[in-house]
Design an enzyme around this catalytic site. Sequence first.
Site, mmCIF file in Angstrom:
data_model
loop_
_atom_site.group_PDB
_atom_site.id
_atom_site.type_symbol
_atom_site.label_atom_id
_atom_site.label_comp_id
_atom_site.label_asym_id
_atom_site.label_seq_id
_atom_site.Cartn_x
_atom_site.Cartn_y
_atom_site.Cartn_z
ATOM 1 N N SER A 112 0.801 -1.220 0.000
ATOM 2 C CA SER A 112 0.000 0.000 0.000
ATOM 3 C C SER A 112 0.840 1.278 0.000
ATOM 4 O O SER A 112 1.612 1.499 -0.913
ATOM 5 C CB SER A 112 -0.944 -0.048 1.195
ATOM 6 O OG SER A 112 -1.820 1.015 1.164
ATOM 7 N N HIS A 113 0.743 2.063 1.050
ATOM 8 C CA HIS A 113 1.438 3.351 1.121
ATOM 9 C C HIS A 113 2.834 3.218 1.705
ATOM 10 O O HIS A 113 3.525 4.222 1.871
ATOM 11 C CB HIS A 113 0.611 4.301 1.988
ATOM 12 C CG HIS A 113 0.362 3.710 3.344
ATOM 13 N ND1 HIS A 113 -0.484 2.648 3.519
ATOM 14 C CD2 HIS A 113 0.880 3.989 4.556
ATOM 15 C CE1 HIS A 113 -0.489 2.313 4.801
ATOM 16 N NE2 HIS A 113 0.337 3.105 5.450
ATOM 17 N N ASP A 276 -2.028 6.533 -3.335
ATOM 18 C CA ASP A 276 -0.926 5.768 -2.745
ATOM 19 C C ASP A 276 -0.446 4.666 -3.696
ATOM 20 O O ASP A 276 -0.870 4.623 -4.854
ATOM 21 C CB ASP A 276 -1.338 5.180 -1.387
ATOM 22 C CG ASP A 276 -2.369 4.083 -1.540
ATOM 23 O OD1 ASP A 276 -3.054 4.047 -2.578
ATOM 24 O OD2 ASP A 276 -2.484 3.245 -0.624
ATOM 25 N N ASP A 278 -0.996 1.452 -4.224
ATOM 26 C CA ASP A 278 -1.932 0.556 -4.918
ATOM 27 C C ASP A 278 -3.223 1.256 -5.335
ATOM 28 O O ASP A 278 -4.179 0.603 -5.758
ATOM 29 C CB ASP A 278 -2.225 -0.680 -4.074
ATOM 30 C CG ASP A 278 -2.848 -0.340 -2.725
ATOM 31 O OD1 ASP A 278 -2.517 0.735 -2.168
ATOM 32 O OD2 ASP A 278 -3.651 -1.134 -2.220
ATOM 33 N N ASP A 280 -5.608 3.022 -3.703
ATOM 34 C CA ASP A 280 -6.883 3.107 -2.984
ATOM 35 C C ASP A 280 -6.982 4.334 -2.079
ATOM 36 O O ASP A 280 -8.077 4.714 -1.673
ATOM 37 C CB ASP A 280 -7.209 1.805 -2.233
ATOM 38 C CG ASP A 280 -6.114 1.357 -1.286
ATOM 39 O OD1 ASP A 280 -5.099 2.074 -1.167
ATOM 40 O OD2 ASP A 280 -6.261 0.269 -0.688
ATOM 41 N N ARG A 281 -5.848 4.978 -1.777
ATOM 42 C CA ARG A 281 -5.925 6.187 -0.941
ATOM 43 C C ARG A 281 -5.870 7.448 -1.784
ATOM 44 O O ARG A 281 -5.342 7.419 -2.904
ATOM 45 C CB ARG A 281 -4.744 6.233 0.018
ATOM 46 C CG ARG A 281 -4.725 5.129 1.014
ATOM 47 C CD ARG A 281 -3.548 5.294 1.944
ATOM 48 N NE ARG A 281 -3.601 4.268 2.961
ATOM 49 C CZ ARG A 281 -3.123 4.402 4.185
ATOM 50 N NH1 ARG A 281 -2.526 5.518 4.538
ATOM 51 N NH2 ARG A 281 -3.214 3.436 5.061
HETATM 52 C C1 G16 Z 1 -5.246 0.049 5.365
HETATM 53 C C2 G16 Z 1 -6.694 -0.262 5.580
HETATM 54 C C3 G16 Z 1 -7.418 0.957 6.058
HETATM 55 C C4 G16 Z 1 -6.755 1.535 7.288
HETATM 56 C C5 G16 Z 1 -5.298 1.783 7.017
HETATM 57 C C6 G16 Z 1 -4.516 2.217 8.238
HETATM 58 O O1 G16 Z 1 -5.096 0.914 4.292
HETATM 59 O O2 G16 Z 1 -7.295 -0.727 4.392
HETATM 60 O O3 G16 Z 1 -8.736 0.592 6.334
HETATM 61 O O4 G16 Z 1 -7.368 2.719 7.676
HETATM 62 O O5 G16 Z 1 -4.686 0.619 6.516
HETATM 63 O O6 G16 Z 1 -4.486 1.183 9.147
HETATM 64 P P1 G16 Z 1 -3.618 1.253 10.454
HETATM 65 O O7 G16 Z 1 -4.063 2.494 11.183
HETATM 66 O O8 G16 Z 1 -3.968 -0.010 11.177
HETATM 67 O O9 G16 Z 1 -2.170 1.362 10.073
HETATM 68 P P2 G16 Z 1 -4.072 0.598 3.120
HETATM 69 O O10 G16 Z 1 -4.221 1.730 2.169
HETATM 70 O O11 G16 Z 1 -2.748 0.542 3.826
HETATM 71 O O12 G16 Z 1 -4.477 -0.714 2.603
#
Ligand code: G16
Length: 539
Positions: A112-113, A276, A278, A280-281
């Site tokens: 992801s990010h 980000d 992938d 989605d953000r």
């Molecule tokens: C993921 C989840 C999100 C979550 C985020 C942060 O995002 O899909 O629902 O809000 O992580 O999570 P945490 O606070 O537990 O680090 P992504 O974009 O990383 O897949």
Amino acid sequence: MLKIVPTTPYDDQKMGTAGLRKKSKTVEQPNYVENFVQSIFDTIGGVEGKTFVLGGDGRYFNKIAIQKIMKMAAANGMKKLIVGQDGLISTPTSSRVLLDNKADGGFVLTASHNPGGKNGDFGIKYATATGGQCPTAVSDKIYENSKNIREYKILDAPDVDLSRLGTQKLGNMEIEVIDYLTPYVEMMEEIFDFAAIKKLFAGGFRFVFDAFNAVTGPYAKKIFEDILGAPQGSVLNAVPMEDFGGLHPDPNLIYAKQLVDIMYSDNAPDMGAANDGDGDRNMILGKKFFVTPSDSLAILTDNYRLIPGYKNGIFGVAKSAATSTAVSRVAKALGIGYYEVPTGWKYFCNLMDSHRITFCGEESFGTGSSHIREKDGIWAVLFWLNIIAVTGKSVEQITREHWAKYGRSYYMRNDYDGIDVAVANKLMADLEAKLPTLAGQTFGDFTVRSAGAFIYNDPVDGSSTKNGLVVYFTDNSRIVYRLSGTGTNGATLRVYLERFETQDFDKNMLEFLEPLAEVARQIAEIGMRTGKTKADVLT
Ligand code: G16
């Protein structure tokens, strides 16, 4: 030739908030990916006769992991694998393709990010037939199986050429290599008023999008530049690279430095946005102006009637508990359903499937709707462009009018990074034990109204999840504490701060929230326990 390979288990293959996320070096260990994938296959009763979707955000190890997974899928009797060309696919597209093809599951190879590269992170998101990431009950079983795995199946075969679109065979399994852009573009064209946005760009609207050399580069070039007519070059860092060209693909004010510098310069374009790794953000910026993700969710929800895809109405809206309460006021005014769930997009999926909600969002730069079962970065950017095209107002004007109507939630997240895991767990456990005693106590200017753990009872499947600790104050301020489930380096304590204001919308955010940040440190004894007197990252 089918090979059955003996293996020894790893004990750390527990999925976090969104799939398995590890250092690249961890995932490169012998049989690491194989163990995890076979554990999934075994947990779901095998994959014989099933169809899956597969792709990734292009980061380091994507190409190697994809070949392994394809060969394992074939060896385990999978019927068909739909794979993005060159092994790429964004998380939103994967969800769409999965739903369109009524596939049984899908993998997106991404952290992801988090940064990529040999010294960065790698990850695997696993989605079920719902198009959303697998529920905790399933990931817990996968974890149990991963601790006992003894062998996996893989085909001994040459690598598959993923540059060639169309169908090919791997053993008895069909592999369909798809153009990953078209299904996504078509979906966006169905939802948004592309003609209005084209006119906006034709009229000279200036826009810049940062793709961080990750998967949204090709999507953004195609949609914003080729189709909608933003000038060539509006998309920065558009070519997916294994190490994202050294960039940290996290769309926030700290890591999107190039974009933020442009948007805060005197000659800033009208709107800036980023996604980000992938896709989605999202982050939304106006000229010298930042829209918090929590405000963005509230604003999009309040303006749903302007979007062709939602003109027949929306069911309701949901946010994660940690996200600011801004959207709750919109839901109330619109008379639509409103839900608060734990952090993690998977918790929204039951609400979407049961038509309780259409929109949802999180403070962590995620916004989306029931068109898929993941958050969707480009969707959010197009939603903003569509609102601007129809109203003729600027990002700042739209946001200020929103505050004037509903009040403003000053909101910020403070992250304390790289804490020893045992220290972080103890901090949370001790804090939880102390919370019931806090009601009525005063800290600085703030008096506690109530405090306790956030517990979510899913109205659809009846499951119950505890996620984070919340302190409510008598002036409607709030502190939420939780440990991140996506980090790969010790523990990250997230502290979410919110103060509500109905009159003055020009306060300095940092200054206004600092007294609450101090109270948060005091209540949780952050300094004493972690040695940190201030947060590492503010978003
Ligand atoms: C993921 C989840 C999100 C979550 C985020 C942060 O995002 O899909 O629902 O809000 O992580 O999570 P945490 O606070 O537990 O680090 P992504 O974009 O990383 O897949």
